[in-house]
Scaffold this motif. Sequence first.
Motif, mmCIF file in Angstrom:
data_model
loop_
_atom_site.group_PDB
_atom_site.id
_atom_site.type_symbol
_atom_site.label_atom_id
_atom_site.label_comp_id
_atom_site.label_asym_id
_atom_site.label_seq_id
_atom_site.Cartn_x
_atom_site.Cartn_y
_atom_site.Cartn_z
ATOM 1 N N ALA A 1 0.842 -1.189 0.000
ATOM 2 C CA ALA A 1 0.000 0.000 0.000
ATOM 3 C C ALA A 1 0.876 1.237 0.000
ATOM 4 N N CYS A 2 0.226 2.377 -0.105
ATOM 5 C CA CYS A 2 0.979 3.610 -0.243
ATOM 6 C C CYS A 2 1.628 4.017 1.069
ATOM 7 N N ALA A 3 2.779 4.650 0.942
ATOM 8 C CA ALA A 3 3.376 5.346 2.073
ATOM 9 C C ALA A 3 2.946 6.796 1.993
ATOM 10 N N ILE A 4 2.928 7.468 3.113
ATOM 11 C CA ILE A 4 2.366 8.807 3.165
ATOM 12 C C ILE A 4 3.465 9.798 3.519
ATOM 13 N N GLU A 5 3.732 10.736 2.645
ATOM 14 C CA GLU A 5 4.637 11.834 2.921
ATOM 15 C C GLU A 5 3.779 13.080 3.094
ATOM 16 N N THR B 1 -6.421 5.775 3.693
ATOM 17 C CA THR B 1 -5.243 5.039 4.145
ATOM 18 C C THR B 1 -5.535 3.553 3.992
ATOM 19 N N ILE B 2 -4.598 2.829 3.367
ATOM 20 C CA ILE B 2 -4.777 1.411 3.077
ATOM 21 C C ILE B 2 -3.816 0.605 3.925
ATOM 22 N N ALA B 3 -4.320 -0.465 4.547
ATOM 23 C CA ALA B 3 -3.464 -1.360 5.315
ATOM 24 C C ALA B 3 -2.443 -2.023 4.399
ATOM 25 N N VAL B 4 -1.281 -2.391 4.967
ATOM 26 C CA VAL B 4 -0.197 -2.950 4.172
ATOM 27 C C VAL B 4 -0.628 -4.235 3.468
ATOM 28 N N ASP B 5 -1.436 -5.059 4.120
ATOM 29 C CA ASP B 5 -1.852 -6.317 3.508
ATOM 30 C C ASP B 5 -3.054 -6.161 2.582
ATOM 31 N N GLY B 6 -3.526 -4.945 2.408
ATOM 32 C CA GLY B 6 -4.636 -4.706 1.503
ATOM 33 C C GLY B 6 -5.983 -5.187 1.989
ATOM 34 N N ALA C 1 -9.214 -0.426 4.336
ATOM 35 C CA ALA C 1 -8.821 0.963 4.172
ATOM 36 C C ALA C 1 -9.777 1.804 5.013
ATOM 37 N N ALA C 2 -9.386 3.048 5.261
ATOM 38 C CA ALA C 2 -10.237 3.942 6.047
ATOM 39 C C ALA C 2 -10.082 5.363 5.532
ATOM 40 N N ARG C 3 -11.165 6.107 5.622
ATOM 41 C CA ARG C 3 -11.136 7.514 5.206
ATOM 42 C C ARG C 3 -12.240 8.261 5.940
ATOM 43 N N LEU C 4 -12.188 9.606 5.846
ATOM 44 C CA LEU C 4 -13.301 10.437 6.281
ATOM 45 C C LEU C 4 -14.228 10.628 5.091
#
Length: 381
Positions: A3-7, A21-26, A29-32
């Motif tokens: 999954a993506c890393a966040i900068e 945001t996506i969990a590493v194992d896919g 995911a969670a969002r507002l």
Amino acid sequence: MTACAIETAPEDGAVGSTGITIAVDGSYAARLAGEGDALYPERWTLDGPEPYAVPLPLDQPEERDTDVHPLSDGRVLIRRRVEDRHAFSLLYPTGPGTGELPLGGVEADELTMLPPSPDGRCAYALAPGEYSTAIWLVAGGAFGPEHVAEVQGHCTGGVWLDRTGRMLALNRQQSGAPVKAVAVDLERGGEVTPLLQITEDSNDRLLLADPDSGLLLIRSDAAGHDRLGWGVLGSLRPVRFPECLRLADCAVTPFAVQPGQVLMPESCAVGLRVDGAAGSWLGIWRPAGRRLHQLAAPEGWLAGSGMWSREGVLQLPYATGTVACALARIDASEVFAHEVVTEPAQAEHAGGEPSGGSGTPVVCKPVPLQQAPLTGRLGPG
């Protein structure tokens, strides 16, 4: 899946939050979600036949700067700013409602969530201070948020270097010196090891890393201006700065790397977000092909987010007015089908990548992950 890393800091090359945001194992995911000020957490389940969303609203709407973070057991960590504290809770569906388990808080002027931990259970955050940066375990500990390390200097970014959640790379600046990527060993009290230095005076940031292949995505101004480049963890070969990743009047930011390509970093497909005056669109690239393929993003793409399967399928989350939760899939093998692949060694000999001839900067020897715990440490800060 990767999954993506966040900068999140602009100086680290980011162009803004992805919104999900996506969990590493896919798995999740969670969002507002929501419109205007009526925002609420939403969990996406991604590991089933078709993705679906579960709203997790509470008694009042969330602030726009609230963070949500998926765990591998299906719960969602939420961070809220409450005066001078950052309060953490775990949310989970309970029939028609939402359950909430308070975890405690961290007092800090500024606090940034790190990308999801590879173990799926823990969540970490950075809290920069005047002279050092604290690393907090904010979920997954025994007694609420725990201070696990203190790293000298101002740290941003955050890239996991292994599959266990032990080795963390941060982009650190000390006393006005250039920014350098360092590795932090969370199992040894935050011991710090130099990870990336192209020249003494350059700002060298790590944006993404894949533990399977060792591929590193780097942003550096060693050439006199910011360039996006790639290298290999544990290698002394030069960092390469492909011309194809340098687009006029556009920002190019990597967000996902194909996993499972053991010892084959040149074969890893990379997903990139391209931002220009016309909006945001998708880029797909791999080192062996040395060509950036620019594609239209799906309508409603949560720009800058996505994950690769080991087989090379890029999955992009999107939501529209009629589709609340979906994944668009792009098969990289079809995108790369007509590439002419040249071995990197041949390109270097022919004066291709990296450009600059014998004066090309060489990355200082990074840390081989298989030799952790690390040697040649700088100490706890």
